[in-house]
Design an enzyme around this catalytic site. Structure first.
Site, short mmCIF file in Angstrom:
data_model
loop_
_atom_site.label_atom_id
_atom_site.label_comp_id
_atom_site.label_asym_id
_atom_site.label_seq_id
_atom_site.Cartn_x
_atom_site.Cartn_y
_atom_site.Cartn_z
N ASP A 1 -19.48 -21.50 28.09
CA ASP A 1 -20.19 -21.83 29.32
C ASP A 1 -19.86 -20.77 30.37
O ASP A 1 -18.67 -20.56 30.69
CB ASP A 1 -19.78 -23.21 29.83
N ASP B 1 -29.09 -34.36 28.57
CA ASP B 1 -27.81 -34.60 29.24
C ASP B 1 -27.94 -35.90 30.02
O ASP B 1 -28.67 -35.94 31.02
CB ASP B 1 -27.47 -33.45 30.18
#
Length: 238
Positions: free
Chosen positions: A8, A129
């Site tokens: 990330d 998500d």
């Protein structure tokens, strides 16, 4: 089951968030390129990369780093974060990215998903998500009005072949996955479902493998050394 180590990106570094909170970032590696090479050397079959700056701002803040990794690390790579138009999808595919992940764009712009799938078929994945079963958008700052199962079914109808499910409340916690919600999604669609968020150790990998989950994204567990990437790949592949 495919294991996807996660990189990330925020401000050019590898970070991990806690429960999707952008203000809770922890720098886990300063050089994303070296991290990608390390993952490859440990047997990674696929890399999962997210541009967190892009997820928040909707622009490719870390494109140079992603480009360097795609061109120099000989492993398939999926990329997400801030990809909200067909031009950006085109750019990543031309760069050599194996799969492009749509999140916010899939919630807000179904026409984009339709066009992307028409153009690139299995190279398009959708990230779900969710907070309490409700998909979130804009870097997890806003909630949609749909249920995650209904959204998954809608994406399947469009022709999306891969869904990445994250329970945001588990992300970065090392508390294990939300297996119940994950399996509800898996059993509701024919898409390949990838688990993300909360994976702590080899027992979590074994649980997912037992349920025939298509893939597992591992992030904090590798950086915190509660999970060996090599061992996860060994278990996942057998």
């Amino acid at each position: 089951m495919i294991i996807l180590p996660a990189i990330d990106l925020k401000g050019g570094k590898c970070v991990r968030l806690y429960k999707g909170d952008m203000n809770s970032q922890e720098v886990v590696a300063r050089d994303p390129f070296e991290t990608a090479l390390k993952f490859k050397s440990e047997g990674a079959q696929y890399l999962h990369m997210v541009d967190l700056d892009g997820a928040l701002k909707g622009s490719g803040e870390n494109l140079d780093i992603i480009s360097k990794i795609v061109k120099n690390v000989d492993v398939p790579i999926e990329v997400g974060g801030g990809i909200r138009n067909i031009e950006t999808i085109d750019k990543f595919i031309k760069l050599g990215v194996s799969r492009v992940i749509l999140g916010t764009a899939a919630l807000k712009n179904k026409e984009l998903v339709i066009k992307a799938v028409e153009n690139y078929d299995e190279k398009i994945a959708v990230g779900i998500d969710a907070k309490d079963g409700v998909p979130a958008a804009d870097g997890w700052t806003t909630l949609s009005k749909t249920n995650y199962i209904d959204f998954g079914k809608e994406m399947e109808k469009i022709g999306v072949q891969t869904l990445i499910f994250t329970d945001i409340s588990k992300d970065g916690t090392l508390e294990g996955t939300n297996l119940e919600q994950l399996l509800k999604l898996k059993n509701s669609v024919k898409c390949n479902v990838i688990a993300s968020g909360g994976i702590k150790d080899i027992e979590d990998i074994k649980s997912l493998k037992k349920e025939n989950v298509y893939g597992a994204i591992v992030g904090k567990a590798i950086y915190a050394k509660t999970l060996s990437l090599k061992k996860a790949i060994e278990i996942g592949g057998n």
